[in-house]
Design a protein around this motif. Structure first.
Motif: not given
Length: 233
Positions: A23-30, A108-110, A117-126, A142-147
């Motif tokens: 139930a945990e997203t890659p972003l939440a885990a990061a 939280a709404d990123a 298979g190794e990473a996920a990219v999220y977009s958001f307003t920082p 615009t913000g982007r984070v790769t986890v």
């Protein structure tokens, strides 16, 4: 009939209780990755509009003395370069190299925009924090984070303006971009290995342009800090 229902409910719930990571997203885990660890001494290479220099940073030294200039010689600097060195000495703590510092800018709404298979990219307003002047800028970015999905942590973080904007009546920003690429420290946390920032525009009818590149290398753990939280954000 009720006793017959209880075992069935327990069997349904068991997999969720036993494997909460589903139930945990890659972003939440990061964002939940450990931040404790030793402080590190490191080398810093700076290539900016006002100053090009190499230095060493030691967070175990007294505040204001943690950055030691290696080259060029401090007595050869003047004008904007000398002012930039003073600013760096005053503001370099040595404990802000961790990519987990960007956690506070990720809402939280990123939204996930891509995944491998190794990473996920999220977009958001920082998120800007509590500083009102920062908020005037961040709302246009615009913000982007790769986890990482293999070992939770931030692999890169960037903020950029997709079009020119006015943070104030007398100022216009034509270009804003900041990107940090992260690497693993010996203890597994990710740190900002390289950072690039470019800002240009005009203020009070005067053009401005700032560019800076940073590179952090040669991390050496400080033994006295191995059981402390100096490495925390």
């Amino acid at each position: 009939m009720r006793p017959l229902c209880l075992p069935r409910l327990s069997l349904i719930a068991l997999p969720l209780l036993a494997f909460p990571a589903f139930a945990e997203t890659p972003l939440a885990a990061a964002l939940a990755a450990p931040t404790d660890g030793p402080a590190y001494r490191f080398d810093l290479k700076l290539d900016g509009t006002d100053l090009k220099a190499e230095a060493q940073v030691d967070p175990s030294l007294p505040e204001g003395e943690r950055l030691t200039l290696i080259s060029p010689a401090a007595d050869t600097l003047d004008g904007d370069a000398a002012e930039r060195l003073v600013e760096l000495k005053e503001n370099t703590s040595g404990d802000k190299i961790w990519c987990s510092n960007f956690n506070q800018n990720i809402p939280a709404d990123a939204k996930m925009v891509s995944e491998s298979g190794e990473a996920a990219v999220y977009s958001f307003t920082p998120l800007p924090g509590e500083d009102k002047e920062t908020a005037k800028v961040y709302k246009h970015l615009t913000g982007r984070v790769t986890v990482s999905k293999d070992a939770p942590g931030i692999l890169s973080f960037e903020m950029f303006a997709e079009k020119p904007f006015k943070p104030a009546m007398v100022a216009k920003v034509d270009r804003f971009s900041m990107k940090a690429d992260c690497a693993r420290a010996p203890d597994g946390r990710t740190y900002v290995q390289t950072l690039a920032m470019d800002v240009s525009g005009n203020a009070m009818m005067q053009p401005f342009s700032q560019s800076e590149r940073r590179e952090v290398t040669n991390l050496v753990a400080l033994p006295a800090s191995s059981d402390t939280a100096l490495g925390q954000p």
